[in-house]
Write a protein that holds these residues in place. Sequence first.
Motif, PDB file in Angstrom:
ATOM      1  N   VAL A  67       0.861  -1.180   0.000  1.00  0.00           N
ATOM      2  CA  VAL A  67       0.000   0.000   0.000  1.00  0.00           C
ATOM      3  C   VAL A  67       0.897   1.229   0.000  1.00  0.00           C
ATOM      4  CG1 VAL A  67      -1.811   1.240   1.244  1.00  0.00           C
ATOM      5  CG2 VAL A  67      -1.759  -1.265   1.268  1.00  0.00           C
ATOM      6  N   PRO A  68       0.849   2.006  -1.082  1.00  0.00           N
ATOM      7  CA  PRO A  68       1.727   3.183  -1.131  1.00  0.00           C
ATOM      8  C   PRO A  68       1.276   4.245  -0.131  1.00  0.00           C
ATOM      9  CG  PRO A  68       0.249   3.157  -3.023  1.00  0.00           C
ATOM     10  CD  PRO A  68       0.006   1.892  -2.271  1.00  0.00           C
ATOM     11  N   PRO A  69       2.218   4.999   0.415  1.00  0.00           N
ATOM     12  CA  PRO A  69       1.821   6.075   1.330  1.00  0.00           C
ATOM     13  C   PRO A  69       1.019   7.137   0.564  1.00  0.00           C
ATOM     14  CG  PRO A  69       4.186   6.153   0.881  1.00  0.00           C
ATOM     15  CD  PRO A  69       3.655   4.919   0.220  1.00  0.00           C
ATOM     16  N   LEU A  70       0.107   7.783   1.257  1.00  0.00           N
ATOM     17  CA  LEU A  70      -0.744   8.779   0.613  1.00  0.00           C
ATOM     18  C   LEU A  70       0.012  10.084   0.398  1.00  0.00           C
ATOM     19  CD1 LEU A  70      -3.985   8.277   2.731  1.00  0.00           C
ATOM     20  CD2 LEU A  70      -3.597   7.529   0.401  1.00  0.00           C
ATOM     21  N   THR A  71      -0.241  10.715  -0.742  1.00  0.00           N
ATOM     22  CA  THR A  71       0.324  12.042  -0.985  1.00  0.00           C
ATOM     23  C   THR A  71      -0.546  13.057  -0.251  1.00  0.00           C
ATOM     24  OG1 THR A  71      -1.041  12.396  -2.936  1.00  0.00           O
ATOM     25  CG2 THR A  71       1.105  11.348  -3.285  1.00  0.00           C
ATOM     26  N   GLU A  72      -0.013  14.251  -0.076  1.00  0.00           N
ATOM     27  CA  GLU A  72      -0.766  15.312   0.607  1.00  0.00           C
ATOM     28  C   GLU A  72      -2.055  15.622  -0.162  1.00  0.00           C
ATOM     29  OE1 GLU A  72      -1.513  17.740   3.742  1.00  0.00           O
ATOM     30  OE2 GLU A  72       0.166  16.381   3.545  1.00  0.00           O
TER      31      GLU A  72
ATOM     32  N   ARG B 148      -4.590  12.940   0.481  1.00  0.00           N
ATOM     33  CA  ARG B 148      -5.139  13.091   1.828  1.00  0.00           C
ATOM     34  C   ARG B 148      -6.242  14.147   1.838  1.00  0.00           C
ATOM     35  NH1 ARG B 148      -2.076  10.478   5.627  1.00  0.00           N
ATOM     36  NH2 ARG B 148       0.017   9.961   4.989  1.00  0.00           N
ATOM     37  N   MET B 149      -6.004  15.243   1.124  1.00  0.00           N
ATOM     38  CA  MET B 149      -7.012  16.318   1.042  1.00  0.00           C
ATOM     39  C   MET B 149      -8.288  15.794   0.374  1.00  0.00           C
ATOM     40  SD  MET B 149      -5.872  18.921   2.521  1.00  0.00           S
ATOM     41  CE  MET B 149      -4.557  20.023   2.857  1.00  0.00           C
ATOM     42  N   GLN B 150      -8.122  15.015  -0.714  1.00  0.00           N
ATOM     43  CA  GLN B 150      -9.290  14.451  -1.399  1.00  0.00           C
ATOM     44  C   GLN B 150     -10.068  13.525  -0.468  1.00  0.00           C
ATOM     45  OE1 GLN B 150      -7.468  12.453  -4.708  1.00  0.00           O
ATOM     46  NE2 GLN B 150      -7.745  14.178  -6.108  1.00  0.00           N
ATOM     47  N   LEU B 151      -9.353  12.684   0.286  1.00  0.00           N
ATOM     48  CA  LEU B 151     -10.023  11.761   1.203  1.00  0.00           C
ATOM     49  C   LEU B 151     -10.734  12.511   2.323  1.00  0.00           C
ATOM     50  CD1 LEU B 151      -7.336   8.930   1.397  1.00  0.00           C
ATOM     51  CD2 LEU B 151      -9.529   8.843   0.225  1.00  0.00           C
ATOM     52  N   ALA B 152     -10.122  13.580   2.823  1.00  0.00           N
ATOM     53  CA  ALA B 152     -10.761  14.390   3.867  1.00  0.00           C
ATOM     54  C   ALA B 152     -12.038  15.025   3.326  1.00  0.00           C
ATOM     55  CB  ALA B 152      -9.797  15.461   4.373  1.00  0.00           C
ATOM     56  N   LYS B 153     -11.976  15.487   2.079  1.00  0.00           N
ATOM     57  CA  LYS B 153     -13.153  16.080   1.434  1.00  0.00           C
ATOM     58  C   LYS B 153     -14.258  15.031   1.273  1.00  0.00           C
ATOM     59  CE  LYS B 153     -12.026  19.245  -1.548  1.00  0.00           C
ATOM     60  NZ  LYS B 153     -11.572  19.901  -2.777  1.00  0.00           N
ATOM     61  N   GLN B 154     -13.857  13.814   0.900  1.00  0.00           N
ATOM     62  CA  GLN B 154     -14.812  12.713   0.745  1.00  0.00           C
ATOM     63  C   GLN B 154     -15.464  12.386   2.094  1.00  0.00           C
ATOM     64  OE1 GLN B 154     -12.999   9.226  -0.986  1.00  0.00           O
ATOM     65  NE2 GLN B 154     -14.787   7.957  -0.576  1.00  0.00           N
ATOM     66  N   ALA B 155     -14.669  12.392   3.157  1.00  0.00           N
ATOM     67  CA  ALA B 155     -15.198  12.122   4.499  1.00  0.00           C
ATOM     68  C   ALA B 155     -16.200  13.204   4.902  1.00  0.00           C
ATOM     69  CB  ALA B 155     -14.059  12.043   5.514  1.00  0.00           C
ATOM     70  N   LYS B 156     -15.875  14.468   4.582  1.00  0.00           N
ATOM     71  CA  LYS B 156     -16.788  15.578   4.889  1.00  0.00           C
ATOM     72  C   LYS B 156     -18.115  15.404   4.160  1.00  0.00           C
ATOM     73  CE  LYS B 156     -14.286  19.723   6.159  1.00  0.00           C
ATOM     74  NZ  LYS B 156     -12.913  19.920   5.771  1.00  0.00           N
ATOM     75  N   ALA B 157     -18.035  14.984   2.888  1.00  0.00           N
ATOM     76  CA  ALA B 157     -19.253  14.796   2.087  1.00  0.00           C
ATOM     77  C   ALA B 157     -20.113  13.680   2.690  1.00  0.00           C
ATOM     78  CB  ALA B 157     -18.889  14.471   0.641  1.00  0.00           C
ATOM     79  N   GLU B 158     -19.481  12.593   3.132  1.00  0.00           N
ATOM     80  CA  GLU B 158     -20.226  11.484   3.760  1.00  0.00           C
ATOM     81  C   GLU B 158     -20.892  11.962   5.046  1.00  0.00           C
ATOM     82  OE1 GLU B 158     -20.943   8.573   2.640  1.00  0.00           O
ATOM     83  OE2 GLU B 158     -19.516   8.261   1.027  1.00  0.00           O
TER      84      GLU B 158
END
Length: 184
Positions: A105-110, A113-123
């Motif tokens: 599993v490659p480490p996440l780029t910054e 991480r921002m995209q995933l945080a945005k996705q979490a906010k949308a959920e």
Amino acid sequence: MEEEIKFIIDSTKEAMGKAIKHLEKAFINIRAGKASPSMVGSVMVEYYGSPTPLSQVANVSTPDGMTISIQPWEKGLIPEIEKGINLANLGFNPMNNGESVIINVPPLTEERRMQLAKQAKAEAEEAKIGVRNDRKNANNEIKDLDISEDMKANLEIDVQTMTDNHIKKIDELLASKEKEIMTV
């Protein structure tokens, strides 16, 4: 009348609870940099002609934070497991050592991480909308009851308190998930 009121309150509490359960499940699917067996939970493998969940044909484990190890119960399934992982379009590159399938599993780029945080906010926002809709439905049912205006007002206050508590829980879950995503 008393049981009607109890039914409205109980069903509203249950519906709001379901919104939070759904949010928790959605958060499990948002990866936070660490390898987890749930990351390959959606992978289907062709097993004797029928698509079968990966967890039913192999043991999935994480020996460390950056590796997922898939140990099939039958060695002949290794190419099918690799094919299933590629078809699931998870962005992983499976490798096999003849015994098991290994995913680094490659480490996440910054940026990711921002995209995933945005996705979490949308959920989380979807869950809040669900809770607010449950509140609206409960208030409409309360308005239709044949009780005094004071009792209606008190019930609406109870429903609002329940709504506030569930929204607070959603915010706590979101803060926790954002922290997990942004931690390098």
